[in-house]
Enzyme design. Structure first.
Site, PDB file in Angstrom:
ATOM      1  N   THR A 127     -26.089  28.614  52.330  1.00  0.00           N
ATOM      2  CA  THR A 127     -26.463  27.226  52.040  1.00  0.00           C
ATOM      3  C   THR A 127     -26.078  26.260  53.154  1.00  0.00           C
ATOM      4  OG1 THR A 127     -24.350  26.867  50.953  1.00  0.00           O
ATOM      5  CG2 THR A 127     -26.190  27.530  49.552  1.00  0.00           C
ATOM      6  N   LYS A 128     -25.470  26.757  54.221  1.00  0.00           N
ATOM      7  CA  LYS A 128     -24.970  25.857  55.267  1.00  0.00           C
ATOM      8  C   LYS A 128     -26.106  25.396  56.186  1.00  0.00           C
ATOM      9  CE  LYS A 128     -21.017  26.071  53.460  1.00  0.00           C
ATOM     10  NZ  LYS A 128     -19.788  26.814  53.656  1.00  0.00           N
ATOM     11  N   ASN A 129     -25.835  24.403  57.026  1.00  0.00           N
ATOM     12  CA  ASN A 129     -26.894  23.795  57.849  1.00  0.00           C
ATOM     13  C   ASN A 129     -27.541  24.786  58.804  1.00  0.00           C
ATOM     14  OD1 ASN A 129     -26.020  21.557  56.502  1.00  0.00           O
ATOM     15  ND2 ASN A 129     -25.914  20.241  58.318  1.00  0.00           N
TER      16      ASN A 129
ATOM     17  N   TYR B  70     -22.938  30.679  56.114  1.00  0.00           N
ATOM     18  CA  TYR B  70     -23.276  31.106  54.754  1.00  0.00           C
ATOM     19  C   TYR B  70     -24.664  30.564  54.340  1.00  0.00           C
ATOM     20  CZ  TYR B  70     -23.264  31.539  49.729  1.00  0.00           C
ATOM     21  OH  TYR B  70     -23.626  31.832  48.451  1.00  0.00           O
TER      22      TYR B  70
END
Ligand code: PLP
Length: 374
Positions: A186-188, A184
């Site tokens: 905002t994930k790393n 997604y």
């Protein structure tokens, strides 16, 4: 995000860095005539399998689907109980309910991941799986959890949505049981929306691939009732270069977390996150706890940080089951979780992403100190 006061530079809570390598790969896909699942998805799966150290990776449309698919492929469904943590993003709970299982909720330890002893106390003859969450990128205690699962014959589904590259005792999370990662925005590692399921179990990977594609093994021959859980080559092209540079992403996040820990070391009432003594933290979030001794409440600190142009977030303000829509749900057993409830009132996440520079980190550290009068 939190806009700062006029004239204040703003340090955002998250950033997305997609380089020219991704642009080239996206263009390659766009010109290839195949935009849906194809060779680029396969390339992403192979690269991620190398990183996590597993035999099989199955890419799916998002992290919630990755969790649902992992549960389904493991045969979890009605009549089964799944023990997870009370303190996570609600996708964890929704996936359990989606497959028709009953969710049970263990309390958390000091690192905000599931407490294995609390999980053990919930095991009963209906228990079918453990679903730890590597929250904020902190690896859960997979030694204790794997042992608990072995003793009772339970499946282990790891919610690793926030923990790409995190390790416990030299092994990547997602390699202890069946791993579910999110891509997604905002994930790393991100391609907007996407998910990755990791496993060493060839039969389980085969079931996942079948279910992902309508239960179809050969063209128009259906072996199971399936779904469309596919990722597209366009999305995979965005993620592949990030997987290739995951070591750098991890290094930068770790360096930033250490800088913040030094900057905030002696602030009264502030409990700082720690690195696991036997593992690697993926630092998806840098989350402090604002205790009573801080003199300023968590929400007031948040308001002052907004003024100072420092992005921040509360993950999460309530226990997963503490929402109206779950109250009468037959799949939700609201087990008490006092430590998790305390965390809901105290946690505050600060910027730690790779896009920060020294000046940003100074601003975060100084702003927190100033807001707390330290
Ligand atoms: C993001 C996240 C998910 C869900 O992933 P999506 O890709 O947004 O569907 C699941 N669990 C946790 C802990 C998450 O942070």
């Amino acid at each position: 995000m939190n806009p700062g006061a006029t004239g204040t530079r703003t340090v955002p809570l998250t950033s997305v860095e997609v380089g020219e390598d991704a642009e080239r790969l996206v263009l390659e896909v766009m010109r290839s005539g195949m935009l849906a699942q194809g060779t680029m998805v396969a390339r992403l799966e192979d690269a991620f399998a190398q990183v996590i150290g597993v035999e099989h990776v199955v890419a799916v449309s998002n992290g919630t689907v990755a969790l649902t698919a992992a549960l389904r492929a493991a045969g979890i469904g009605p009549g089964d109980e799944v023990i997870t943590t009370a303190f996570s993003f609600n996708a964890t709970l929704n996936a359990i309910l989606e497959v028709g299982a009953v969710a049970r909720f263990a309390d958390i330890g000091p690192d905000c991941t599931i407490d294995p002893d609390s999980a053990a106390a919930l095991v009963n003859p209906r228990t079918a799986a453990l679903m730890p969450v590597h929250l904020y990128g902190a690896p859960a205690d997979m030694t204790a959890l794997t042992e608990l699962a072995r003793r009772h014959g339970l499946a282990v589904i790891e919610d690793a949505a926030q923990a790409h590259g995190a390790c416990h005792r030299g092994r990547a999370v997602g390699s202890f049981g069946v791993g579910a990662f999110s891509l997604y925005g905002t994930k790393n590692i991100t391609c907007g929306e996407g998910g990755l399921v990791t496993t060493d179990d060839a039969a389980l990977a085969d079931r996942l691939r079948l279910l992902r594609n309508q239960g179809m093994r050969r063209r128009y021959e259906y072996e199971a009732v399936g779904y469309n859980w596919r990722l597209t080559d366009l999305q995979a092209a965005v993620a592949v270069p990030q997987v290739d540079r995951i070591a750098t992403i991890l290094e930068r996040r770790t360096a930033h977390a250490r800088t913040l820990n030094r900057a905030l070391a002696d602030v009264p009432g502030l409990v700082l996150p720690t690195e696991p003594h036997d593992g690697v933290h993926a630092w998806h979030q840098y989350t402090v706890r604002v205790t009573a001794e801080a003199g300023v409440g968590r929400d007031e600190l948040g308001a002052r940080l907004t003024e100072a142009g420092v992005g921040h977030g509360v993950y999460y303000p309530r226990l997963m089951y503490d929402h109206e829509c779950y109250r009468q749900h037959p799949g939700v057993r609201p087990d008490p979780a006092p430590h998790a409830a305390a965390a809901c009132a105290q946690v505050l996440s600060l910027p730690v992403h790779p896009g920060l520079d020294e000046r940003d980190l100074d601003q975060v550290g100084m702003s927190v100190r100033r807001a707390l009068g330290a």
